[in-house]
Design a protein around this motif. Structure first.
Motif, PDB file in Angstrom:
ATOM      1  N   ILE A 103       0.761  -1.112  -0.104  1.00  0.00           N
ATOM      2  CA  ILE A 103       0.029   0.024   0.076  1.00  0.00           C
ATOM      3  C   ILE A 103       0.908   1.328   0.108  1.00  0.00           C
ATOM      4  CG2 ILE A 103      -1.598   1.428   1.584  1.00  0.00           C
ATOM      5  CD1 ILE A 103      -2.939  -1.307   2.153  1.00  0.00           C
ATOM      6  N   LEU A 104       1.866   1.398   0.795  1.00  0.00           N
ATOM      7  CA  LEU A 104       2.761   2.324   0.665  1.00  0.00           C
ATOM      8  C   LEU A 104       3.700   2.535  -0.689  1.00  0.00           C
ATOM      9  CD1 LEU A 104       4.955   2.228   4.201  1.00  0.00           C
ATOM     10  CD2 LEU A 104       3.236   4.111   3.406  1.00  0.00           C
ATOM     11  N   LYS A 105       4.046   1.525  -1.126  1.00  0.00           N
ATOM     12  CA  LYS A 105       4.492   1.801  -2.580  1.00  0.00           C
ATOM     13  C   LYS A 105       3.382   2.301  -3.456  1.00  0.00           C
ATOM     14  CE  LYS A 105       7.928  -1.896  -1.770  1.00  0.00           C
ATOM     15  NZ  LYS A 105       8.324  -3.287  -2.261  1.00  0.00           N
ATOM     16  N   LEU A 108      -6.334  11.689   1.823  1.00  0.00           N
ATOM     17  CA  LEU A 108      -5.928  10.361   1.458  1.00  0.00           C
ATOM     18  C   LEU A 108      -5.064   9.796   1.951  1.00  0.00           C
ATOM     19  CD1 LEU A 108      -6.683   8.016  -0.754  1.00  0.00           C
ATOM     20  CD2 LEU A 108      -5.229   9.286  -2.199  1.00  0.00           C
ATOM     21  N   ILE A 109      -3.728  10.670   2.103  1.00  0.00           N
ATOM     22  CA  ILE A 109      -2.619  10.327   2.973  1.00  0.00           C
ATOM     23  C   ILE A 109      -2.710  10.002   4.478  1.00  0.00           C
ATOM     24  CG2 ILE A 109      -0.417  11.002   3.716  1.00  0.00           C
ATOM     25  CD1 ILE A 109       0.045  12.508   0.884  1.00  0.00           C
ATOM     26  N   LEU A 110      -3.699  10.955   5.011  1.00  0.00           N
ATOM     27  CA  LEU A 110      -4.184  10.266   6.368  1.00  0.00           C
ATOM     28  C   LEU A 110      -4.942   9.055   6.606  1.00  0.00           C
ATOM     29  CD1 LEU A 110      -4.234  11.279   9.406  1.00  0.00           C
ATOM     30  CD2 LEU A 110      -6.550  12.618   8.730  1.00  0.00           C
ATOM     31  N   VAL A 111      -5.810   8.794   5.743  1.00  0.00           N
ATOM     32  CA  VAL A 111      -6.609   7.680   5.691  1.00  0.00           C
ATOM     33  C   VAL A 111      -5.760   6.446   5.221  1.00  0.00           C
ATOM     34  CG1 VAL A 111      -8.543   6.567   4.565  1.00  0.00           C
ATOM     35  CG2 VAL A 111      -8.796   8.892   5.023  1.00  0.00           C
ATOM     36  N   LEU A 112      -4.735   6.645   4.521  1.00  0.00           N
ATOM     37  CA  LEU A 112      -3.955   5.427   4.053  1.00  0.00           C
ATOM     38  C   LEU A 112      -3.051   5.045   5.307  1.00  0.00           C
ATOM     39  CD1 LEU A 112      -2.847   5.909   0.512  1.00  0.00           C
ATOM     40  CD2 LEU A 112      -4.129   4.048   1.382  1.00  0.00           C
ATOM     41  N   SER A 113      -2.596   6.170   5.883  1.00  0.00           N
ATOM     42  CA  SER A 113      -1.595   5.910   7.001  1.00  0.00           C
ATOM     43  C   SER A 113      -2.388   5.543   8.159  1.00  0.00           C
ATOM     44  CB  SER A 113      -0.906   7.360   7.313  1.00  0.00           C
ATOM     45  OG  SER A 113      -1.975   8.053   8.091  1.00  0.00           O
ATOM     46  N   LEU A 114      -3.709   5.693   8.425  1.00  0.00           N
ATOM     47  CA  LEU A 114      -4.406   5.141   9.466  1.00  0.00           C
ATOM     48  C   LEU A 114      -4.774   3.530   9.280  1.00  0.00           C
ATOM     49  CD1 LEU A 114      -6.888   7.964  10.408  1.00  0.00           C
ATOM     50  CD2 LEU A 114      -5.001   7.212  11.793  1.00  0.00           C
ATOM     51  N   VAL A 115      -4.980   3.442   7.978  1.00  0.00           N
ATOM     52  CA  VAL A 115      -5.373   1.965   7.604  1.00  0.00           C
ATOM     53  C   VAL A 115      -4.168   1.201   7.586  1.00  0.00           C
ATOM     54  CG1 VAL A 115      -5.851   0.442   5.535  1.00  0.00           C
ATOM     55  CG2 VAL A 115      -7.342   2.454   6.043  1.00  0.00           C
ATOM     56  N   ILE A 116      -2.905   1.588   7.067  1.00  0.00           N
ATOM     57  CA  ILE A 116      -1.698   0.809   7.242  1.00  0.00           C
ATOM     58  C   ILE A 116      -1.410   0.332   8.636  1.00  0.00           C
ATOM     59  CG2 ILE A 116       0.673   0.762   6.893  1.00  0.00           C
ATOM     60  CD1 ILE A 116       0.038   2.251   4.383  1.00  0.00           C
TER      61      ILE A 116
END
Length: 90
Positions: free
Chosen positions: A27-29, A81-89
């Motif tokens: 997901i990070l990549k 979007l970056i905040l949501v992705l970091s919370l999900v990860i």
């Protein structure tokens, strides 16, 4: 339980932390690639916008104005979007 019962395929099991870490890395990549592509899209739109304004003193084309406004709204939603992705990860 039966030996043939399985969970949802291709979803990591929460008891296997290695699979979760691998999913987080993927997901990070993917998000890094999306951020880089968004940056290149902005640079391309800026170059096109500059060249049209530089060569034509009249009002620029409506298509370029629409692209710039859509890109601006994309940049406004990117931190969310970056905040949501970091919370999900995490």
């Amino acid at each position: 339980m039966w030996s043939s019962s399985q969970g949802i395929p291709n979803i990591p099991d929460i008891t296997h932390p290695q699979e979760i870490i691998e999913l987080g890395n993927q997901i990070l990549k993917t998000s890094l690639i999306l951020i880089i592509l968004t940056g290149f899209l902005g640079i391309g739109i800026a170059i096109i916008n500059f060249s049209i304004r530089h060569h034509q003193e009249s009002e620029p084309k409506n298509l370029i104005n629409e692209l710039v406004s859509q890109y601006s709204s994309l940049l406004k939603s990117l931190p969310h979007l970056i905040l949501v992705l970091s919370l999900v990860i995490s």
